[in-house]
Design a protein around this motif. Sequence first.
Motif, PDB file in Angstrom:
ATOM      1  N   GLN A  49       0.929  -1.263  -0.167  1.00  0.00           N
ATOM      2  CA  GLN A  49      -0.015   0.202   0.050  1.00  0.00           C
ATOM      3  C   GLN A  49       0.727   1.463   0.001  1.00  0.00           C
ATOM      4  OE1 GLN A  49      -2.955   0.346   2.789  1.00  0.00           O
ATOM      5  NE2 GLN A  49      -3.360   2.099   2.402  1.00  0.00           N
ATOM      6  N   ALA A  50       1.747   0.669   1.074  1.00  0.00           N
ATOM      7  CA  ALA A  50       2.971   2.397   0.766  1.00  0.00           C
ATOM      8  C   ALA A  50       3.907   3.065  -0.623  1.00  0.00           C
ATOM      9  CB  ALA A  50       3.633   2.486   1.987  1.00  0.00           C
ATOM     10  N   LEU A  51       3.718   1.574  -1.051  1.00  0.00           N
ATOM     11  CA  LEU A  51       4.338   1.403  -2.378  1.00  0.00           C
ATOM     12  C   LEU A  51       3.807   2.268  -3.841  1.00  0.00           C
ATOM     13  CD1 LEU A  51       6.995  -1.380  -2.951  1.00  0.00           C
ATOM     14  CD2 LEU A  51       7.571   0.582  -2.189  1.00  0.00           C
ATOM     15  N   CYS A  52       2.589   1.716  -3.335  1.00  0.00           N
ATOM     16  CA  CYS A  52       1.713   2.162  -4.621  1.00  0.00           C
ATOM     17  C   CYS A  52       0.727   3.532  -4.392  1.00  0.00           C
ATOM     18  CB  CYS A  52      -0.009   1.277  -4.638  1.00  0.00           C
ATOM     19  SG  CYS A  52      -0.103  -0.362  -5.214  1.00  0.00           S
ATOM     20  N   LEU A  53       0.900   4.202  -3.310  1.00  0.00           N
ATOM     21  CA  LEU A  53       1.242   5.342  -2.576  1.00  0.00           C
ATOM     22  C   LEU A  53       2.632   6.288  -2.923  1.00  0.00           C
ATOM     23  CD1 LEU A  53      -0.097   7.921  -0.850  1.00  0.00           C
ATOM     24  CD2 LEU A  53       1.169   7.427   1.149  1.00  0.00           C
ATOM     25  N   SER A  54       3.166   6.105  -3.190  1.00  0.00           N
ATOM     26  CA  SER A  54       4.481   6.279  -4.400  1.00  0.00           C
ATOM     27  C   SER A  54       4.712   7.174  -5.143  1.00  0.00           C
ATOM     28  CB  SER A  54       5.673   5.784  -3.457  1.00  0.00           C
ATOM     29  OG  SER A  54       6.176   5.878  -1.812  1.00  0.00           O
ATOM     30  N   LEU A  55       4.176   5.778  -5.527  1.00  0.00           N
ATOM     31  CA  LEU A  55       3.476   5.486  -7.527  1.00  0.00           C
ATOM     32  C   LEU A  55       2.712   6.692  -8.009  1.00  0.00           C
ATOM     33  CD1 LEU A  55       4.197   4.011  -9.501  1.00  0.00           C
ATOM     34  CD2 LEU A  55       2.182   2.760  -9.588  1.00  0.00           C
ATOM     35  N   VAL A  56       1.972   6.705  -7.148  1.00  0.00           N
ATOM     36  CA  VAL A  56       0.330   7.430  -6.930  1.00  0.00           C
ATOM     37  C   VAL A  56       0.757   9.003  -7.473  1.00  0.00           C
ATOM     38  CG1 VAL A  56      -2.039   8.436  -6.869  1.00  0.00           C
ATOM     39  CG2 VAL A  56      -1.225   6.074  -6.371  1.00  0.00           C
ATOM     40  N   VAL A  57       1.994   9.269  -5.943  1.00  0.00           N
ATOM     41  CA  VAL A  57       2.286  10.436  -5.690  1.00  0.00           C
ATOM     42  C   VAL A  57       3.366  10.947  -6.626  1.00  0.00           C
ATOM     43  CG1 VAL A  57       3.956  12.333  -4.022  1.00  0.00           C
ATOM     44  CG2 VAL A  57       1.750  10.793  -3.105  1.00  0.00           C
ATOM     45  N   ASN A  58       3.858   9.760  -7.090  1.00  0.00           N
ATOM     46  CA  ASN A  58       5.165  10.190  -7.824  1.00  0.00           C
ATOM     47  C   ASN A  58       4.097  10.960  -9.818  1.00  0.00           C
ATOM     48  OD1 ASN A  58       7.206  10.269  -5.778  1.00  0.00           O
ATOM     49  ND2 ASN A  58       7.779   8.306  -6.922  1.00  0.00           N
ATOM     50  N   ALA A  59       3.541  10.113  -9.410  1.00  0.00           N
ATOM     51  CA  ALA A  59       2.425  10.003 -11.151  1.00  0.00           C
ATOM     52  C   ALA A  59       1.995  11.707 -11.092  1.00  0.00           C
ATOM     53  CB  ALA A  59       1.494   9.044 -11.233  1.00  0.00           C
TER      54      ALA A  59
END
Length: 124
Positions: A49-59
């Motif tokens: 979940q944290a890695l997905c958050l990082s991906l969405v924030v970066n996008a």
Amino acid sequence: MRYLADEAYRRRITRQLNKGESLHSLRRDLSFAHEGAIRRRHLDQQTEQALCLSLVVNAIITFNTMYLQLALDEYVQRHGPVSPEVLAHLSPALMEHVNPYGTYTFPIDEVRDLVATGRCGRLS
């Protein structure tokens, strides 16, 4: 002591702190969608979940950066150069146009077209 004695230095530090806080605010709003809970039970799922958050924030930051650059280019074309003092206040950690409760879609083909036509920076 420099922080206390130099007002310009204090303003620069405060501006950087505000940018960092806006990034934390973006992450917080996306992560919790204002509910304040991590939904996964196990550590590996929480990590996902944290890695997905990082991906969405970066996008989102990439998207915002591209469109801020397009807006800045258009402004410069119409009105002339923008001073570095004004540019120092820009941050791509904007959230107003993001629906934290919705589904995220990213127009990858449009991004590639912008890069191919030279209207924004290169993708790594």
